[in-house]
Scaffold this active site. Structure first.
Site, short mmCIF file in Angstrom:
data_model
loop_
_atom_site.label_atom_id
_atom_site.label_comp_id
_atom_site.label_asym_id
_atom_site.label_seq_id
_atom_site.Cartn_x
_atom_site.Cartn_y
_atom_site.Cartn_z
N GLY A 51 0.77 -1.24 0.00
CA GLY A 51 0.00 0.00 0.00
C GLY A 51 0.80 1.28 0.00
O GLY A 51 0.23 2.35 -0.23
N ASP A 76 1.71 -2.78 4.35
CA ASP A 76 3.02 -2.82 3.71
C ASP A 76 4.01 -3.37 4.73
O ASP A 76 3.63 -3.65 5.87
CB ASP A 76 3.44 -1.42 3.23
CG ASP A 76 4.31 -1.47 1.97
OD1 ASP A 76 5.34 -2.21 2.00
OD2 ASP A 76 3.99 -0.82 0.97
N TYR A 183 9.46 -9.27 -14.43
CA TYR A 183 8.24 -8.56 -14.08
C TYR A 183 7.10 -8.95 -15.02
O TYR A 183 6.01 -9.32 -14.59
CB TYR A 183 8.51 -7.06 -14.16
CG TYR A 183 7.32 -6.17 -13.87
CD1 TYR A 183 6.63 -6.26 -12.66
CD2 TYR A 183 6.92 -5.21 -14.78
CE1 TYR A 183 5.56 -5.42 -12.38
CE2 TYR A 183 5.86 -4.36 -14.51
CZ TYR A 183 5.18 -4.47 -13.32
OH TYR A 183 4.12 -3.64 -13.06
#
Length: 363
Positions: A51, A76, A183
């Protein structure tokens, strides 16, 4: 019989912890067919992982405005700034710690999970092992949690999910992907796993392929499109920007407000509206020289030099130049609000205010 280490690990993964997870999946599918856990009269209880990245805080603010501060929990592994902590609930959550995540979901009666934890493209290429762990192992943890608890799960994807063999101008929702970054590979894996679990077990999985997201609220975080954030800070700071991409490199981009709104509208859409589980969303497509030219209408003294970074340039050259988001527009009414002129005006205003409040000079 002697069992080797790899076989023993496989047997363990197929038994104790995951068997308890498997037991709830079919019942989740049945319950979702018979009743809705996301009725219009009930506010969702939302948990946002990762977050404190570029997207989490702004999304939490918009969700809290609609559903109430206490119904949206940011999480987080970093300590939040005081202003973020005071905005509403914040908890520590490591996406690699399944037990902790499970306790958060159960104890807070979570119904929507927004999974933003990930290592971005350029950072991921510098640490492939860590990116694989966070982006794939962390994803599997939230997939399992969503199945066990019948959650509506949102996992963002990216332009990085496409590769050099994909159509680039525009890239449709369904086509060859074959990304060349960890990614991108992890995001394609997430798209396919979510779709598989939706069809097999009824998981309410939802995914949007984000373009480059442009925001003044957070620092660039290691993405290939982050030049389009840094250039605004440089324009109002030093007056000079050194770009790591070639001037004609065209990529799809989006103002962060459009990104948040698309995410919320997509999460709110009734499942009967959705023909796909993963959609492209588009707004603007521009090159470094085009955004620099638009900025110079407001900051004429801006100068830009180009020093292409081989890693980021190769990544950008494998990505789409534009997105075809016609399915999102047709199925659930997606429509962006910001074009390039509106984006540049807003970003310059926000960055200038940020620098002024921090006591920094503005050119």
């Amino acid at each position: 019989m002697k069992v080797c280490g790899g076989a023993w690990a496989l047997l363990k993964s197929l038994c104790s912890p995951s068997c308890s997870r498997l037991a709830g999946w079919t019942s989740c599918q049945v319950s979702r067919r018979n009743t809705s856990s996301h009725g219009s009269s009930d506010s969702p209880r939302v948990l946002i992982t990762g977050g404190l990245g570029q997207l989490g805080v702004g999304l939490a603010q918009m969700l809290r405005e609609q559903y109430g501060k206490e119904n949206v929990i940011l999480s987080d592994i970093k300590r939040p700034p005081a202003d973020v902590f005071n905005m509403g609930p914040f908890v520590y959550a490591d996406v690699l710690d399944y037990k902790n995540l499970r306790e958060l979901v159960v104890n807070n009666r979570i119904t929507w999970l927004v999974h933003y934890s990930a290592l971005l493209s350029a950072v991921g290429e510098a640490n492939v092992t860590l990116a694989r762990t966070i982006n794939i192992t962390g994803l599997h943890n939230v997939l399992d949690l969503a199945l066990e608890n019948c959650l509506r799960l949102f996992v963002p994807s990216t332009i990085g999910a496409f590769g050099p063999s994909s159509p680039r101008d525009p890239a449709p929702d369904l086509c060859i992907q074959r990304p060349r970054t960890i990614y991108g590979v992890s995001k394609v894996h997430g798209e396919l796993m979510g779709e598989y679990l939706h069809h097999k077990y009824g998981l309410d999985f939802r995914c949007l392929r984000y373009p480059g997201v442009i925001s003044a609220t957070t620092k660039p975080g290691g993405g290939t499109t982050d030049y389009a954030v840094q250039i605004f800070h440089d324009a109002l700071g030093s007056g000079h920007h050194e770009c790591y991409l070639r001037p004609q490199t065209r990529l799809p981009m989006m103002h962060i407000s459009d990104c948040h709104r698309a995410t919320i509208e997509f999460m709110q859409a009734d499942e009967c509206q959705l023909s796909l589980r993963t959609y492209n969303i588009a707004a603007i497509s521009f090159t470094p020289e085009e955004v620099a030219a638009e900025i110079r209408k407001h900051v004429p003294q801006l100068t830009v030099t180009y020093k292409p970074d081989p890693v980021r340039q190769n990544i950008a050259d494998s990505w789409p130049m534009r997105f075809d988001d016609s399915n999102a527009r047709r199925d659930w009414g997606w429509k962006p609000a910001y074009g390039l002129p509106e984006l540049v005006t807003d970003m310059l205003d926000r960055v200038q205010n940020k620098r002024t409040n921090a006591g920094l000079p503005v050119s």
